[in-house]
Write an enzyme that holds these catalytic residues in place. Structure first.
Site, short mmCIF file in Angstrom:
data_model
loop_
_atom_site.label_atom_id
_atom_site.label_comp_id
_atom_site.label_asym_id
_atom_site.label_seq_id
_atom_site.Cartn_x
_atom_site.Cartn_y
_atom_site.Cartn_z
N HIS A 111 62.78 -130.00 66.64
CA HIS A 111 61.33 -129.23 67.77
C HIS A 111 60.24 -130.61 67.58
CE1 HIS A 111 58.60 -128.80 64.48
NE2 HIS A 111 59.58 -128.71 63.25
N GLU A 148 58.06 -124.70 66.69
CA GLU A 148 58.88 -123.99 66.06
C GLU A 148 57.40 -123.81 65.25
OE1 GLU A 148 60.02 -124.81 61.56
OE2 GLU A 148 58.51 -126.07 62.55
N ASP A 181 66.05 -131.10 61.91
CA ASP A 181 64.41 -130.72 61.21
C ASP A 181 64.23 -130.72 59.30
OD1 ASP A 181 62.16 -129.42 60.67
OD2 ASP A 181 61.94 -127.29 61.89
N HIS A 235 53.47 -131.50 56.85
CA HIS A 235 52.30 -130.81 57.45
C HIS A 235 50.71 -131.45 57.07
CE1 HIS A 235 54.56 -126.67 58.03
NE2 HIS A 235 54.59 -127.76 59.03
ZN ZN Z 1 59.89 -129.17 61.38
#
Ligand code: ZN
Length: 461
Positions: free
Chosen positions: A266, A312, A338, A408
């Protein structure tokens, strides 16, 4: 003379040599790190609907063209959510001086009223415990604690607290939700991620809190009531939806071009950092794999198609749009990269009976990676809608023991990716793609899942 030269060329290019050529192209003439630097350092954060995401779509096309490919885009309508200023502090027990808490809003979070909100904190460690609070949760800030200790498995166990906890809190009348960061290491850095408010549940302010501050709140709660002050300026953008795109490129198969081996990753990322690990690394791996396949003198039997999915992270609209648009095509396998760029450990396969055995034979030219035995499993978020079409899933399983240290968070930057592993993983994916596209046999198709496919963006009514 010419005939001899042609014969030599054909011989040199014969399919059995393809894996060695692919590995050479990626390891010796590789562009893995250079590509990642362009994406992470020059473009940076790429949240859906942002200028960074739009720049990434342009970059991916230009980069494919440099490799001699002819990329195209496919439209994807994406949600746009915008982070603003954000801060939190401890109100009760009143500290002698202002004391901030390290937080960051979760994707789809509502903003707080102007000036923020101050409310009492109630701590829970499961969705069931939240529901059991009943009316006591009204007007409170629910703090979702968990004990995620290790990588992928721990994330899988705890992620529902982030994706569904805030909606549960909203249903109970809570004014906000805090979720302990889903992280395996912390230097007081909060880790964001998407949260989902189903139709009929009005979004409330929802933020990730650093592991350290979640622990602080836990200790303070053992002493007595705790109140926090929370200010979040985030919310849906204006407009709240924009046009974006998946970027697609392929090497057409020489015998069965209508049969497709899909390689996905992604292009979007969270907004706090460069998304070098999630999912810049995966993007680079599949692009390098396709570059190497394109450089072969002979194309594989089937088509190998790379799809760089959009959205995504906060909606999956790219994955849904691709599956709908290409529903009439035959995908013989889908592989998504991913999970960072750790060391390759094994190949996983989601197929019907016999799939694991076939995959074990196909992975023979990958033994230089030191892989463990092929096991059942595999799949990725963007490719998950294809499961409903019975598409076999293949995953190059990587070491994710450090992935959730950075995932993240503001620490997801170029320096976290080991260039050597990145190139080795890319080479592994290239060989896997060749094997899947060249093999006379295809993976037996699994039964589609029984539950309904996901067709709407997460977090929006
Ligand atoms: Zn990811």
């Amino acid at each position: 003379m010419l005939l001899v030269a042609l014969a030599a060329l054909t011989l040199a290019a014969s399919p059995p040599e393809a894996p060695a050529r692919l590995v050479g192209t990626i390891l010796v003439e590789g562009r893995s790190q250079a590509r990642l630097a362009e994406l992470a350092d020059l473009i940076g954060p790429r949240l859906s609907g942002s200028p960074g995401a739009a720049a990434a779509v342009q970059w991916a096309q230009a980069s494919f063209r440099q490799d001699g490919l002819a990329p195209w885009t496919e439209p994807v309508r994406v949600p746009r959510w915008v982070r603003g200023a954000e801060r939190a502090s401890l109100a009760v027990p009143a500290p002698p001086q202002p004391r901030s808490l390290a937080i960051t809003a979760l994707g789809n979070s509502a903003g707080t009223p102007p000036g923020g909100l101050t409310a009492e904190v109630l701590e829970v460690d499961s969705l069931e415990a939240a529901r059991a609070l009943g009316p006591r949760a009204a007007g409170k800030v629910l703090l979702f604690q968990h004990h995620m200790a290790e990588g992928l498995g721990g994330y899988g166990e705890s992620v529902a607290l982030r994706t569904r906890g805030p909606a549960e809190a909203a249903r109970l009348g809570a004014v906000a939700a805090l979720v302990r960061s889903l992280a395996t290491a912390s230097l007081r850095s909060p880790h964001t991620g998407t949260t989902t408010f189903p139709p009929g549940v009005a979004p409330i302010p929802a933020a990730a809190v650093s592991v350290e501050d979640a622990e602080l709140l836990h200790r303070l709660l053992r002493r007595g009531p705790v109140k926090v002050h929370l200010e979040l300026e985030c919310g849906p953008g204006s407009p709240a939806e924009v046009d974006s795109a998946n970027v697609v490129a392929e090497v057409r198969g020489r015998e069965r071009p209508q049969e497709v081996v899909l390689l996905g990753a992604h292009l979007d990322s969270w907004d706090l950092a460069d998304g070098a690990v999630d999912d810049g690394a995966g993007v680079v791996m599949v692009m390098e794999a396709l570059r190497a396949l394109q450089a072969l003198p002979v194309a594989p039997r089937r088509t190998v198609r790379v799809v760089l999915f959009m959205n995504e992270e906060n909606g999956l609209q790219g994955g849904v749009a691709y599956a709908e648009r290409h529903a009439g095509e035959v995908h013989v396998a889908a592989l998504e990269a991913d999970s960072g760029a750790g060391r390759a450990l094994a190949v996983e396969v989601g197929a019907a009976d016999g799939g694991t055995e076939l995959m074990a034979r196909l992975t023979a030219p990958l033994q230089w990676l030191g892989l463990g035995p092929v096991s059942a499993g595999g799949g990725g978020a963007d490719t998950s809608p294809l499961k409903y079409q019975g598409v076999p899933m293949v995953t190059l399983k990587l070491d994710t023991s450090r992935y959730f240290d950075w995932h993240h968070s503001a620490a997801d930057t170029f320096d976290k990716v080991e260039g050597r592993e990145l190139a080795l993983d890319a080479a592994g994916i290239a060989v896997l793609a060749w094997q899947l596209a060249e093999s006379p046999e295809v993976l037996p198709r699994p039964e589609p899942p029984a539950e309904a496919p996901r067709s709407r963006p997460a977090g929006r009514p």
